[in-house]
Design a protein around this motif. Structure first.
Motif, PDB file in Angstrom:
ATOM      1  N   SER A   1      19.567  -8.394 -24.854  1.00  0.00           N
ATOM      2  CA  SER A   1      20.704  -8.576 -25.773  1.00  0.00           C
ATOM      3  C   SER A   1      21.651  -7.400 -25.623  1.00  0.00           C
ATOM      4  N   MET A   2      21.963  -7.070 -24.382  1.00  0.00           N
ATOM      5  CA  MET A   2      22.747  -5.870 -24.101  1.00  0.00           C
ATOM      6  C   MET A   2      24.149  -5.965 -24.691  1.00  0.00           C
ATOM      7  N   SER A   3      24.498  -4.971 -25.500  1.00  0.00           N
ATOM      8  CA  SER A   3      25.865  -4.863 -25.988  1.00  0.00           C
ATOM      9  C   SER A   3      26.696  -4.110 -24.956  1.00  0.00           C
ATOM     10  N   PRO A   4      28.004  -4.186 -25.009  1.00  0.00           N
ATOM     11  CA  PRO A   4      28.832  -3.449 -24.043  1.00  0.00           C
ATOM     12  C   PRO A   4      28.632  -1.940 -24.112  1.00  0.00           C
ATOM     13  N   ASP A   5      28.080  -1.451 -25.221  1.00  0.00           N
ATOM     14  CA  ASP A   5      27.865  -0.011 -25.387  1.00  0.00           C
ATOM     15  C   ASP A   5      26.426   0.399 -25.078  1.00  0.00           C
ATOM     16  N   GLN A   6      25.618  -0.569 -24.656  1.00  0.00           N
ATOM     17  CA  GLN A   6      24.179  -0.328 -24.556  1.00  0.00           C
ATOM     18  C   GLN A   6      23.800   0.771 -23.583  1.00  0.00           C
ATOM     19  N   ASN A   7      24.488   0.871 -22.449  1.00  0.00           N
ATOM     20  CA  ASN A   7      24.130   1.893 -21.464  1.00  0.00           C
ATOM     21  C   ASN A   7      24.254   3.304 -22.016  1.00  0.00           C
ATOM     22  N   ASN A   8      25.040   3.461 -23.047  1.00  0.00           N
ATOM     23  CA  ASN A   8      25.182   4.784 -23.658  1.00  0.00           C
ATOM     24  C   ASN A   8      24.026   5.122 -24.590  1.00  0.00           C
ATOM     25  N   ARG A   9      23.208   4.132 -24.923  1.00  0.00           N
ATOM     26  CA  ARG A   9      22.137   4.337 -25.900  1.00  0.00           C
ATOM     27  C   ARG A   9      20.752   4.011 -25.362  1.00  0.00           C
TER      28      ARG A   9
ATOM     29  N   VAL B   1      23.974   5.959 -16.495  1.00  0.00           N
ATOM     30  CA  VAL B   1      23.442   5.495 -17.779  1.00  0.00           C
ATOM     31  C   VAL B   1      23.234   6.698 -18.698  1.00  0.00           C
ATOM     32  N   PRO B   2      24.228   7.050 -19.516  1.00  0.00           N
ATOM     33  CA  PRO B   2      24.051   8.172 -20.448  1.00  0.00           C
ATOM     34  C   PRO B   2      22.890   7.955 -21.413  1.00  0.00           C
ATOM     35  N   GLY B   3      22.509   6.706 -21.620  1.00  0.00           N
ATOM     36  CA  GLY B   3      21.408   6.410 -22.536  1.00  0.00           C
ATOM     37  C   GLY B   3      20.082   6.999 -22.113  1.00  0.00           C
ATOM     38  N   ARG B   4      19.974   7.473 -20.859  1.00  0.00           N
ATOM     39  CA  ARG B   4      18.725   8.102 -20.427  1.00  0.00           C
ATOM     40  C   ARG B   4      18.458   9.395 -21.182  1.00  0.00           C
ATOM     41  N   PHE B   5      19.510   9.973 -21.765  1.00  0.00           N
ATOM     42  CA  PHE B   5      19.349  11.185 -22.568  1.00  0.00           C
ATOM     43  C   PHE B   5      19.162  10.868 -24.052  1.00  0.00           C
ATOM     44  N   ALA B   6      19.253   9.583 -24.411  1.00  0.00           N
ATOM     45  CA  ALA B   6      19.206   9.189 -25.824  1.00  0.00           C
ATOM     46  C   ALA B   6      17.888   8.543 -26.225  1.00  0.00           C
ATOM     47  N   MET B   7      17.138   7.988 -25.258  1.00  0.00           N
ATOM     48  CA  MET B   7      15.920   7.249 -25.590  1.00  0.00           C
ATOM     49  C   MET B   7      14.902   7.406 -24.470  1.00  0.00           C
ATOM     50  N   SER B   8      13.642   7.542 -24.819  1.00  0.00           N
ATOM     51  CA  SER B   8      12.577   7.628 -23.821  1.00  0.00           C
ATOM     52  C   SER B   8      12.302   6.254 -23.225  1.00  0.00           C
ATOM     53  N   ILE B   9      11.630   6.253 -22.090  1.00  0.00           N
ATOM     54  CA  ILE B   9      11.318   4.986 -21.436  1.00  0.00           C
ATOM     55  C   ILE B   9      10.275   4.207 -22.234  1.00  0.00           C
ATOM     56  N   LYS B  10       9.407   4.895 -22.942  1.00  0.00           N
ATOM     57  CA  LYS B  10       8.419   4.187 -23.771  1.00  0.00           C
ATOM     58  C   LYS B  10       9.095   3.500 -24.952  1.00  0.00           C
TER      59      LYS B  10
END
Length: 610
Positions: A377-385, A356-365
């Protein structure tokens, strides 16, 4: 609203009277319809507002369930029409000058199977009250009754967490308030029902399945899970609890409720070992919510505003903690061996987050706060964000538990803090916890300082310190590339060296002999090749591919770090590109050899079974 009351025992409702009464009728069940009549008495205002929640507790998304509700009519008790008008998309105002009692009739369409939705047909009715039963504004704290009109010869059984109103009738149920009512699903039909008693609390298992399944086996496993979680928390906070289980192809997931949970699995859960273990982890997860989120909860989650989003940055507590303990307590219950549990952590937790590259893009909070527009409402690109507060939250909880064990030298663990939170809830059940209160309770209960680390993990977007934490336990986390192996036949005669599995960073969906890109992981060969979501992959190195297996075989045959020529199609135009696959990574969490006495002490304490 003077207080937030969610505790209810069956004896509390027995013999009560209600001024808000629903009657459910199923004459048109074959058309997926329930006819609902709602009586409201003791009206002393010039108008009242009636509405349906736009979301349901435990599922943080605006669902606008009123879309399935229609044919609304309002009558006085003598049958005269009463004027009303829409106030919002999910509420309406009734003019009640000179009116002390009235009746609302409406029809609800229910034809969606799942843990969050009502489903009705000629065979059964599964009712989710939060999506079907209207509330009266400013009267949520009152007792509510539900009368179920059905043909008992056709549908002999009713299972619900609602409490019987009478010992002489099996079709009138009640709740002390609307909060409890909406959180109490109802199954009506000929489903399988089994039960057991533990610590004077009755536990019911309702299995909704078109095919026979071994309910007796599952009941014994649930007994074990309940015992383990009771030992974890100290007591059972209910007199009766229902496990609803929907068994059907394509069904999965779960939803917690105050006195029950609803889980869905495929039939393979009763025939395949891995699927069975996953089912037990799911049941442990939803049952854990009985304490964590229903009682120990972020301050924003109860009392609720059912008309809009209820934002919180603390779903790492509600779902993250639970996502760690579902597999951990499954291990403690014996549903996983030690090696299986470590493998689950490596593959389904740590390895999953690593993709999940998105772990570097957004905090867990922030992930928690934006759950209303992200997770469901997961988009196909969501894991990246976007990092899921389930997955990353569970790993943060793992690290927090280990950090406490390290700093206490194997004398304290996170569950001691959770037990203290539960004790504080019982003293003041009306109010949830703030983040600062949670941290303070952890530090005071466990006699360690964890504030700086936890706050950094919750707010940070950098990689979590796996190696620093795991090394204290003699554990080795590895995400190294997989190693090619031989196939053998006969007396271990070498037959064929298996190809090295390659990694391209794409997800593929197969439709009618065509292959389409489902998702692309950022920073991987497919992303660098400029391949886009929904593009069609036509050929690899001049070979037509029409199945996922054919695509995998072609890419594996191409090999590692060798250019693969790709013919693809996007929006009616053919294009050519190329990529160099890399080795497929293999994730593992293993115990080192020759542990020091300190490492062994901490590891044994962490993996201690009751």
């Amino acid at each position: 609203m003077t207080s937030y009351q969610i505790e209810q025992k069956d004896i509390d409702v027995l013999g009560t009277n209600a001024k808000i009464i629903y009657t459910l009728s199923f004459e048109h069940a074959s058309r997926h319809l329930v006819d609902i009549s709602m009586e409201i008495h003791d009206i002393d205002q010039q108008s009242i507002t009636v509405g349906l929640p736009v979301w349901m507790p435990g599922s943080y998304k605006i669902r606008d369930m009123i879309m399935h509700l229609g044919n609304i009519n309002v009558y006085g008790m003598n049958g005269e029409h009463v004027k009303w008008h829409w106030h919002s998309k999910s509420s309406f105002i009734i003019e009640t000058i000179g009116i002390s009692s009235l009746r609302i009739s409406y029809t609800y369409y229910a034809n969606e199977k799942g843990v969050r939705s009502s489903h009705i047909n000629r065979n059964h009715a599964y009712i989710v009250p939060v999506g079907t039963l209207l509330y009266v504004e400013n009267r949520i704290d009152e007792i509510h009754h539900v009368i179920i009109n059905r043909n008992p010869d056709q549908w002999p059984k009713i299972t619900t967490a609602l409490s019987p109103v009478s010992t002489k009738s099996d079709h009138i149920y009640g709740a002390l308030n609307y909060h409890i009512l909406l959180d109490s699903p109802i199954e009506i039909g000929n489903h399988q029902v089994l039960s057991f008693t533990l610590d004077n609390s009755l536990h019911e298992l309702a299995i909704i399945s078109k095919i026979p399944v071994d309910g007796n086996w599952l009941l014994e496993e649930i007994k074990r899970a309940v015992l383990i979680e009771k030992e974890f928390w100290g007591d059972l906070p209910y007199d009766r609890y229902v496990f609803f289980l929907l068994v059907a192809e394509g069904q999965r997931g779960g939803l917690e409720h105050l006195r029950c949970n609803v889980s869905a699995v495929e039939p393979s859960a009763f025939s395949d070992k891995v699927a069975a273990q996953q089912m037990m982890s799911l049941l442990v997860h939803e049952f854990f919510h009985t304490w964590n989120v229903k009682r120990i909860r972020p301050i924003e989650l109860g009392p609720f505003d059912y008309t809009k989003e209820n934002y919180t940055s603390m779903l790492w507590l509600a779902e993250g903690f639970t996502s760690y303990y579902d597999d951990y307590l499954s291990y403690r219950a014996g549903f996983y061996s030690q090696s299986e549990y470590l493998n689950i952590l490596a593959q389904s937790h740590l390895g999953r987050l690593a993709r999940v590259p998105g772990r570097f893009a957004m905090s867990i909070k922030d992930s928690s706060y934006l759950a209303w527009v992200k997770l469901y409402s997961m988009s196909p690109d969501q894991n990246n964000r976007f990092p899921s507060y389930y997955v990353k939250g569970g790993i943060i909880t793992l690290l927090l538990d280990m950090l406490i064990i390290i700093k206490s030298n194997g004398n304290k663990r996170l569950e001691h803090a959770l037990q203290q939170m539960y004790s504080l809830y019982k003293i003041n059940p009306h109010t949830g916890f703030t983040e600062n209160q949670i941290i303070e309770i952890i530090e005071n209960s466990c006699e360690v300082s964890i504030q700086s680390e936890l706050i950094h993990w919750l707010n940070g977007k950098d990689e979590l310190p796996y190696h620093d934490i795991f090394s204290a336990f003699g554990l080795q986390w590895s995400d190294s590339a997989s190693i090619s192996q031989f196939d053998f036949y006969g007396e271990l005669r070498p037959f064929l060296q298996k190809p090295e599995f390659v990694f391209c960073g794409w997800g593929i969906r197969e439709e009618s002999g065509k292959l389409f890109i489902r998702d692309i992981e950022e920073g991987t060969p497919s992303a660098e090749a400029g391949i886009g979501i929904d593009d069609e992959i036509i050929a690899i190195n001049g070979v037509r591919v029409s199945s996922i297996k054919a695509l995998q075989d072609c890419m594996n045959a191409n090999g590692i770090d060798k250019k693969a020529d790709i013919i693809a199609h996007s929006d009616g135009i053919i294009y050519n590109t190329s990529l160099k696959p890399i080795k497929q990574h293999s994730y593992s969490l293993t115990i080192n050899h020759n542990l020091s006495s300190e490492q062994k002490h901490l590891l044994d304490y962490w993996l201690l079974r009751s």
